[in-house]
Write an enzyme that holds these catalytic residues in place. Structure first.
Site, PDB file in Angstrom:
ATOM      1  N   SER A  56       0.805  -1.219   0.000  1.00  0.00           N
ATOM      2  CA  SER A  56       0.000   0.000   0.000  1.00  0.00           C
ATOM      3  C   SER A  56       0.839   1.271   0.000  1.00  0.00           C
ATOM      4  O   SER A  56       1.719   1.438   0.843  1.00  0.00           O
ATOM      5  CB  SER A  56      -0.909  -0.013   1.235  1.00  0.00           C
ATOM      6  OG  SER A  56      -1.408   1.269   1.528  1.00  0.00           O
ATOM      7  N   GLY A  57       0.535   2.172  -0.929  1.00  0.00           N
ATOM      8  CA  GLY A  57       1.222   3.459  -0.959  1.00  0.00           C
ATOM      9  C   GLY A  57       0.954   4.282   0.282  1.00  0.00           C
ATOM     10  O   GLY A  57       1.867   4.907   0.837  1.00  0.00           O
ATOM     11  N   LEU A  58      -0.304   4.288   0.737  1.00  0.00           N
ATOM     12  CA  LEU A  58      -0.647   5.002   1.968  1.00  0.00           C
ATOM     13  C   LEU A  58       0.153   4.450   3.142  1.00  0.00           C
ATOM     14  O   LEU A  58       0.757   5.205   3.917  1.00  0.00           O
ATOM     15  CB  LEU A  58      -2.146   4.873   2.250  1.00  0.00           C
ATOM     16  CG  LEU A  58      -2.606   5.257   3.657  1.00  0.00           C
ATOM     17  CD1 LEU A  58      -2.332   6.719   3.959  1.00  0.00           C
ATOM     18  CD2 LEU A  58      -4.091   4.933   3.846  1.00  0.00           C
ATOM     19  N   ASP A  68       0.485  10.440   2.117  1.00  0.00           N
ATOM     20  CA  ASP A  68       0.225   9.765   0.844  1.00  0.00           C
ATOM     21  C   ASP A  68      -0.180  10.799  -0.201  1.00  0.00           C
ATOM     22  O   ASP A  68      -1.300  10.833  -0.696  1.00  0.00           O
ATOM     23  CB  ASP A  68      -0.877   8.713   1.025  1.00  0.00           C
ATOM     24  CG  ASP A  68      -1.130   7.910  -0.248  1.00  0.00           C
ATOM     25  OD1 ASP A  68      -0.211   7.814  -1.071  1.00  0.00           O
ATOM     26  OD2 ASP A  68      -2.249   7.393  -0.399  1.00  0.00           O
ATOM     27  N   ASP A  95       1.325  -0.840  -5.114  1.00  0.00           N
ATOM     28  CA  ASP A  95       0.622   0.415  -5.379  1.00  0.00           C
ATOM     29  C   ASP A  95       1.620   1.406  -5.974  1.00  0.00           C
ATOM     30  O   ASP A  95       2.521   1.883  -5.287  1.00  0.00           O
ATOM     31  CB  ASP A  95       0.049   0.934  -4.057  1.00  0.00           C
ATOM     32  CG  ASP A  95      -0.756   2.210  -4.215  1.00  0.00           C
ATOM     33  OD1 ASP A  95      -0.885   2.711  -5.346  1.00  0.00           O
ATOM     34  OD2 ASP A  95      -1.266   2.704  -3.184  1.00  0.00           O
ATOM     35  N   ASP A  97       0.790   4.337  -7.407  1.00  0.00           N
ATOM     36  CA  ASP A  97       0.164   5.664  -7.502  1.00  0.00           C
ATOM     37  C   ASP A  97      -0.133   6.010  -8.964  1.00  0.00           C
ATOM     38  O   ASP A  97      -0.771   5.228  -9.656  1.00  0.00           O
ATOM     39  CB  ASP A  97       1.045   6.709  -6.831  1.00  0.00           C
ATOM     40  CG  ASP A  97       0.963   6.647  -5.307  1.00  0.00           C
ATOM     41  OD1 ASP A  97       0.110   5.892  -4.803  1.00  0.00           O
ATOM     42  OD2 ASP A  97       1.748   7.316  -4.636  1.00  0.00           O
ATOM     43  N   GLU A 124      -3.066   4.493 -10.934  1.00  0.00           N
ATOM     44  CA  GLU A 124      -4.350   5.202 -10.938  1.00  0.00           C
ATOM     45  C   GLU A 124      -4.316   6.384 -11.887  1.00  0.00           C
ATOM     46  O   GLU A 124      -3.244   6.907 -12.221  1.00  0.00           O
ATOM     47  CB  GLU A 124      -4.703   5.654  -9.529  1.00  0.00           C
ATOM     48  CG  GLU A 124      -3.725   6.629  -8.906  1.00  0.00           C
ATOM     49  CD  GLU A 124      -3.991   6.858  -7.426  1.00  0.00           C
ATOM     50  OE1 GLU A 124      -4.570   7.902  -7.104  1.00  0.00           O
ATOM     51  OE2 GLU A 124      -3.627   5.988  -6.611  1.00  0.00           O
ATOM     52  N   LYS A 130      -0.632  13.179  -6.572  1.00  0.00           N
ATOM     53  CA  LYS A 130      -1.998  12.855  -6.174  1.00  0.00           C
ATOM     54  C   LYS A 130      -2.167  12.974  -4.659  1.00  0.00           C
ATOM     55  O   LYS A 130      -1.199  12.996  -3.898  1.00  0.00           O
ATOM     56  CB  LYS A 130      -2.378  11.439  -6.620  1.00  0.00           C
ATOM     57  CG  LYS A 130      -1.382  10.311  -6.347  1.00  0.00           C
ATOM     58  CD  LYS A 130      -1.209   9.784  -4.913  1.00  0.00           C
ATOM     59  CE  LYS A 130      -2.446   9.346  -4.198  1.00  0.00           C
ATOM     60  NZ  LYS A 130      -2.468   7.880  -4.001  1.00  0.00           N
ATOM     61  N   ASN A 132      -4.319  11.148  -1.388  1.00  0.00           N
ATOM     62  CA  ASN A 132      -5.019   9.927  -1.009  1.00  0.00           C
ATOM     63  C   ASN A 132      -6.515  10.068  -1.252  1.00  0.00           C
ATOM     64  O   ASN A 132      -7.116  11.102  -0.941  1.00  0.00           O
ATOM     65  CB  ASN A 132      -4.748   9.593   0.459  1.00  0.00           C
ATOM     66  CG  ASN A 132      -5.398   8.297   0.872  1.00  0.00           C
ATOM     67  OD1 ASN A 132      -6.549   8.264   1.264  1.00  0.00           O
ATOM     68  ND2 ASN A 132      -4.653   7.212   0.765  1.00  0.00           N
ATOM     69  N   SER A 133      -7.108   9.036  -1.790  1.00  0.00           N
ATOM     70  CA  SER A 133      -8.502   9.092  -2.240  1.00  0.00           C
ATOM     71  C   SER A 133      -9.504   9.312  -1.125  1.00  0.00           C
ATOM     72  O   SER A 133     -10.636   9.748  -1.387  1.00  0.00           O
ATOM     73  CB  SER A 133      -8.852   7.793  -2.977  1.00  0.00           C
ATOM     74  OG  SER A 133      -8.005   7.590  -4.074  1.00  0.00           O
ATOM     75  N   ARG A 167      -6.250   1.502 -12.306  1.00  0.00           N
ATOM     76  CA  ARG A 167      -7.226   1.958 -11.307  1.00  0.00           C
ATOM     77  C   ARG A 167      -7.859   3.254 -11.773  1.00  0.00           C
ATOM     78  O   ARG A 167      -7.159   4.231 -12.035  1.00  0.00           O
ATOM     79  CB  ARG A 167      -6.503   2.153  -9.977  1.00  0.00           C
ATOM     80  CG  ARG A 167      -7.276   2.888  -8.893  1.00  0.00           C
ATOM     81  CD  ARG A 167      -6.487   2.784  -7.608  1.00  0.00           C
ATOM     82  NE  ARG A 167      -6.791   3.818  -6.647  1.00  0.00           N
ATOM     83  CZ  ARG A 167      -6.261   3.894  -5.428  1.00  0.00           C
ATOM     84  NH1 ARG A 167      -5.386   2.973  -5.040  1.00  0.00           N
ATOM     85  NH2 ARG A 167      -6.564   4.877  -4.609  1.00  0.00           N
ATOM     86  N   HIS A 198     -12.569   2.100  -7.949  1.00  0.00           N
ATOM     87  CA  HIS A 198     -12.461   2.607  -6.583  1.00  0.00           C
ATOM     88  C   HIS A 198     -13.672   3.459  -6.218  1.00  0.00           C
ATOM     89  O   HIS A 198     -14.183   4.218  -7.047  1.00  0.00           O
ATOM     90  CB  HIS A 198     -11.193   3.443  -6.451  1.00  0.00           C
ATOM     91  CG  HIS A 198     -10.679   3.566  -5.057  1.00  0.00           C
ATOM     92  ND1 HIS A 198     -11.017   2.694  -4.047  1.00  0.00           N
ATOM     93  CD2 HIS A 198      -9.829   4.467  -4.487  1.00  0.00           C
ATOM     94  CE1 HIS A 198     -10.406   3.041  -2.940  1.00  0.00           C
ATOM     95  NE2 HIS A 198      -9.686   4.116  -3.171  1.00  0.00           N
TER      96      HIS A 198
END
Length: 308
Positions: A56-58, A68, A95, A97, A124, A130, A132-133, A167, A198
């Site tokens: 996970s990038g986060l 992130d 991930d 990104d 993504e 970016k 974090n979503s 993504r 997502h």
């Protein structure tokens, strides 16, 4: 089973990470990928029985003390992802990104991920850098063509077995179902092996709507962080290929470390020892006993060579 999803069998690379992930994605039931952020969390996930891992990038950014939001370089993250690959011993989807720039940086990320033994990467379609979503409302999407060139460039750079997951953040950005489908189809044609759709809604409704329209053109990947109460059976009914529990291990670690630090400061070590892992458990998890056996083996070999 997803139709027309390439799964090679019987080749010398049958047990390569990418092939193992492809087989998981092609199963009739969803596979579950556990989020990990270092070698320890990867080892724990594998020990628990997860057949795949999400680097996970986060979580890796958080482990490095950063946000992130592309605050750390892709090199730093892949160095940590290499520990995840080594620690877990199961296929790892990294991930990546946005690919950290244009087609050239994206393909370099993919090539390096393959070198460290990852099974694949996920990119993504947001603008670099970016956010974090799950934070804030500003999530601008990159042009479709830009994302497609990244996918195509990565496909040209890595082995056929290496998995490329595209993504789309169209639902996160509020662009709607039609745009999400349009982007996903473009990414399929550009060479993606699976689509990560997502959402951060509290229900699975918009994911379910997407799956019906998508009609199993490629395996679908989801991360039900916000709609975590949905039963596992629902994921299977929708034909989801992979479910990612993306950040729960990192969040559990934050909560546990915070609690232990506070208790140690106030009450001392006696208050926390009953609730934390013993050193014996840590040694067993990390295979100290194997090192002891190996040491005895090589010591005997050394003696044999000296005596001869």
């Amino acid at each position: 089973m997803i139709e027309n999803f390439p799964v090679q069998t019987g080749s010398p690379a049958e047990f390569a990470a990418g092939l193992r992930l492809r087989k998981l994605l092609a199963e009739p039931e969803p596979c579950y990928l556990m989020g990990a952020h270092d070698g320890l969390s990867a080892r724990i996930a594998a020990e628990a029985g997860f057949t795949g891992i999400w680097a996970s990038g986060l979580c890796m950014s958080t482990t490095l003390g950063a946000r992130d939001s592309d605050e750390v370089s892709w090199g730093e993250l892949l160095d940590l992802a290499a520990r995840v690959v080594e620690g877990g011993g199961v296929p790892v989807l990294v991930d990546a990104d946005t690919g950290y720039g244009n087609f050239n940086t994206a393909r370099r990320v993919a090539a390096r991920a393959q070198q460290i033994g990852a099974a694949g990467i996920c990119m993504e379609d947001k603008v670099f850098p970016k956010m974090n979503s799950y934070f804030g409302d500003s999530h601008p999407l990159a042009p479709i063509g830009e994302m497609c060139t990244k996918i195509a460039a990565c496909r040209d750079k890595v082995d056929a077995e290496f998995v490329l997951v595209a993504r789309t953040e169209a639902l996160i950005a509020g662009a709607g179902l039609a745009e999400a489908l349009r982007r996903a189809e473009a990414y399929r044609q550009a060479g993606a092996d699976a689509i990560f759709i997502h959402s951060r809604q509290r229900t699975i409704d918009e994911i379910a709507e997407f799956t019906r329209e998508w009609d199993a053109r490629l395996p679908l990947v989801i991360a039900p962080t916000t709609y975590h109460t949905v039963p596992r059976e629902t994921f299977a009914e929708l034909g989801i290929g992979a479910v990612i529990w993306a950040n729960q291990a990192m969040r559990a670690a934050v909560a546990a470390m915070r609690e232990v630090c506070r208790a140690l400061l106030v009450d001392g070590a006696a208050a926390v020892e009953p609730g934390i892992a013993s050193l014996a458990e840590v040694f067993a998890l990390m295979g100290y006993q194997d090192l002891e056996v190996d040491e005895a083996h090589y010591t005997a070999l050394a003696k044999k060579w000296v005596d001869s």
